[in-house]
Design an enzyme around this catalytic site. Structure first.
Site, mmCIF file in Angstrom:
data_model
loop_
_atom_site.group_PDB
_atom_site.id
_atom_site.type_symbol
_atom_site.label_atom_id
_atom_site.label_comp_id
_atom_site.label_asym_id
_atom_site.label_seq_id
_atom_site.Cartn_x
_atom_site.Cartn_y
_atom_site.Cartn_z
ATOM 1 N N LYS A 147 -9.787 -7.934 8.129
ATOM 2 C CA LYS A 147 -10.429 -8.235 9.407
ATOM 3 C C LYS A 147 -10.127 -7.090 10.366
ATOM 4 O O LYS A 147 -9.102 -6.426 10.250
ATOM 5 C CB LYS A 147 -9.961 -9.569 9.976
ATOM 6 C CG LYS A 147 -8.505 -9.618 10.359
ATOM 7 C CD LYS A 147 -8.143 -10.975 10.946
ATOM 8 C CE LYS A 147 -6.672 -10.995 11.361
ATOM 9 N NZ LYS A 147 -6.268 -12.288 11.898
ATOM 10 N N HIS A 155 0.825 -1.207 0.000
ATOM 11 C CA HIS A 155 0.000 0.000 0.000
ATOM 12 C C HIS A 155 0.860 1.259 0.000
ATOM 13 O O HIS A 155 0.549 2.237 -0.676
ATOM 14 C CB HIS A 155 -0.944 0.006 1.204
ATOM 15 C CG HIS A 155 -2.235 -0.695 0.947
ATOM 16 N ND1 HIS A 155 -2.310 -2.051 0.750
ATOM 17 C CD2 HIS A 155 -3.495 -0.218 0.829
ATOM 18 C CE1 HIS A 155 -3.574 -2.382 0.535
ATOM 19 N NE2 HIS A 155 -4.300 -1.286 0.577
#
Length: 184
Positions: A103, A38
């Site tokens: 999650k 990222h």
């Protein structure tokens, strides 16, 4: 709660119909990326470079899969904790990203970006990486191979099971009243 079968790339209409607690089965192409990937993606955008995939309508899965056993396309592919991508996610959402899979809870800035640009956050079942890996039919590294398991991969998935945690309307499955209602 509803159940949907969606095909990627996702559209605004796909995202707008989803509500926290809905079950979704994704089919098509999704991309992988964790925090190191990222950072590189956002650095590329800051440098005016194109991304290794078109973010418009894309879904990114926060996963670092294990190596494939003989006869399989990928190893265990369970979700990683999403907050590590929170500082990068709003930028990718603004570029057209429609879905994230991971999650754990998301930062307020990520939720605000999802509402502004119509995106959704899906949860995948932690601890079920081997089962999730069976829903991946093809896998190939498309960028940042030096990151090993954290390289950006293109995955072809079929009926990949996820749960809507945050929708674009402000719905949050982790908010206590909604979680209690969902659990009955």
């Amino acid at each position: 709660m509803a159940e949907y079968h969606l095909t990627t790339p996702m559209t605004d209409a796909d995202v707008e119909k989803l509500r926290a607690g809905d079950v979704v089965h994704l089919t098509g192409i999704i991309y992988t990326g964790r925090d190191a990937a990222h950072k590189r993606l956002v650095d590329a955008l800051d440098a005016g470079q194109s991304l290794p995939f078109d973010p418009r309508g894309a879904v990114i899965y926060y996963v670092g899969p294990s190596p494939a056993r003989p006869g399989y396309v990928i190893g265990a592919a369970g979700p990683t904790t999403s907050y590590r991508m929170d500082s990068f996610a709003p930028r990718l959402i603004a570029e057209g990203l429609k879905g994230m899979i991971g999650k754990g809870m998301r930062a307020p800035e990520v939720k605000a970006a999802m509402a502004e640009h119509k995106a959704v956050y899906f949860g995948a079942t932690g601890g079920a990486g081997a089962l999730l890996g069976l829903r991946i039919k093809k896998a190939r590294v498309i960028a940042y191979e030096d990151l090993g398991p954290e390289a950006v991969r293109e995955l072809t998935v079929e009926d990949f099971p996820v749960l809507v945690i945050n929708d674009c309307h402000g719905g949050d499955l982790y908010a206590v009243p909604e979680l209690e209602a969902a659990l009955g």
